[in-house]
Design an enzyme around this catalytic site. Sequence first.
Site, PDB file in Angstrom:
ATOM      1  N   GLY A  77      47.156  72.104  56.426  1.00  0.00           N
ATOM      2  CA  GLY A  77      46.033  71.176  56.436  1.00  0.00           C
ATOM      3  C   GLY A  77      44.860  71.729  55.647  1.00  0.00           C
ATOM      4  O   GLY A  77      44.842  71.695  54.416  1.00  0.00           O
ATOM      5  N   GLY A  78      43.872  72.285  56.371  1.00  0.00           N
ATOM      6  CA  GLY A  78      42.606  72.708  55.759  1.00  0.00           C
ATOM      7  C   GLY A  78      42.744  73.563  54.507  1.00  0.00           C
ATOM      8  O   GLY A  78      42.056  73.312  53.511  1.00  0.00           O
ATOM      9  N   GLU A 136      47.480  63.847  65.157  1.00  0.00           N
ATOM     10  CA  GLU A 136      46.235  63.067  65.023  1.00  0.00           C
ATOM     11  C   GLU A 136      46.518  61.569  65.136  1.00  0.00           C
ATOM     12  O   GLU A 136      45.681  60.807  65.615  1.00  0.00           O
ATOM     13  CB  GLU A 136      45.542  63.427  63.698  1.00  0.00           C
ATOM     14  N   ASN A 147      48.896  68.608  53.623  1.00  0.00           N
ATOM     15  CA  ASN A 147      48.438  67.371  54.263  1.00  0.00           C
ATOM     16  C   ASN A 147      46.923  67.289  54.109  1.00  0.00           C
ATOM     17  O   ASN A 147      46.184  68.003  54.782  1.00  0.00           O
ATOM     18  CB  ASN A 147      48.841  67.384  55.753  1.00  0.00           C
ATOM     19  N   TRP A 148      46.499  66.407  53.224  1.00  0.00           N
ATOM     20  CA  TRP A 148      45.065  66.316  52.932  1.00  0.00           C
ATOM     21  C   TRP A 148      44.327  65.397  53.911  1.00  0.00           C
ATOM     22  O   TRP A 148      43.119  65.232  53.801  1.00  0.00           O
ATOM     23  CB  TRP A 148      44.864  65.841  51.479  1.00  0.00           C
ATOM     24  N   LYS A 149      45.062  64.779  54.806  1.00  0.00           N
ATOM     25  CA  LYS A 149      44.463  63.913  55.832  1.00  0.00           C
ATOM     26  C   LYS A 149      43.502  62.919  55.162  1.00  0.00           C
ATOM     27  O   LYS A 149      43.814  62.422  54.083  1.00  0.00           O
ATOM     28  CB  LYS A 149      43.824  64.784  56.920  1.00  0.00           C
TER      29      LYS A 149
END
Length: 273
Positions: A250-251, A109, A11-13
């Site tokens: 994520g990160g 988020e 998930n690169w947001k």
Amino acid sequence: MSSRQITIIANWKANLPPSEEVALAKEIAAGLEGALQASGSPSRLRVLLAPSALGLVPVASLLRREYPQAGIEVAAQDSSLSSAGAFTGEIPADHLVGIAPAVIVGHSERRRDHGESGEVVGGKLARVVAAGLAPVLCLGDNLPEAGIATRVAFVQAQCAAAFDAAERAGSSAAQLFAAGLVIAYEPVWAIGTGTPASVEIAEAIAVGLRSTLHREDLPVLYGGSVDAATAATWFGAPTKRTGLDGLLVGGASLHADRFVAIVRAALAAAEPA
Ligand code: 13P
């Protein structure tokens, strides 16, 4: 004797512009192509990249054009509650067909920054399923100090709220499962903090959700400060139904080398015992 499929989602947001998302996808696909082909993916391991809305089309095109053998797919980070129509700025699930086979719904988020309630999350689930796409439903407590039973009860209630709302919006639980629903347990206190939940907590949540939904084979992923060093620990019980079915990253997924290492660790953990 593990035959269960493991799913790893990046998930690169909203971290990167689309040109950098394409470059990252290229690096990841090049790093994984050989391993995924050799593993017989996607039957054993499914890898999905979730770029921003702007990156969906270019990343999906790149993967299809240049890395068709790798079998890496694209997932959307969100889709709209609205149908197609006069809704400025919205992204109806229908319009993702042919681009992203899966859609993340209810990420914490979105719940935090956009006030997405269980009602909204359930409505989105129904839209995704009606479009023929697979929802990845995010659930997670914000109870860092709670005991396991409290945490499990919270997540079960959050799940029930989303399922009830989806039913009111036209998608029954059976339809959600038939669409390929995956649940991702992402405790809010573990996201972006560098401190993941314990495997014990994540497995208790997986068991609790499978029990309350009466689905022994419900795929449950874990997300929250996953990194390469600990990636394999999430698959400690690959032959047991207490185990997890994958990771939502994520990160660490913003760095090709770290994400490739996570996928390789998962692949090794999924090897038949
Ligand atoms: P981190 O891996 O950065 O903690 O993010 C997890 C997440 O929110 C994935 O959806």
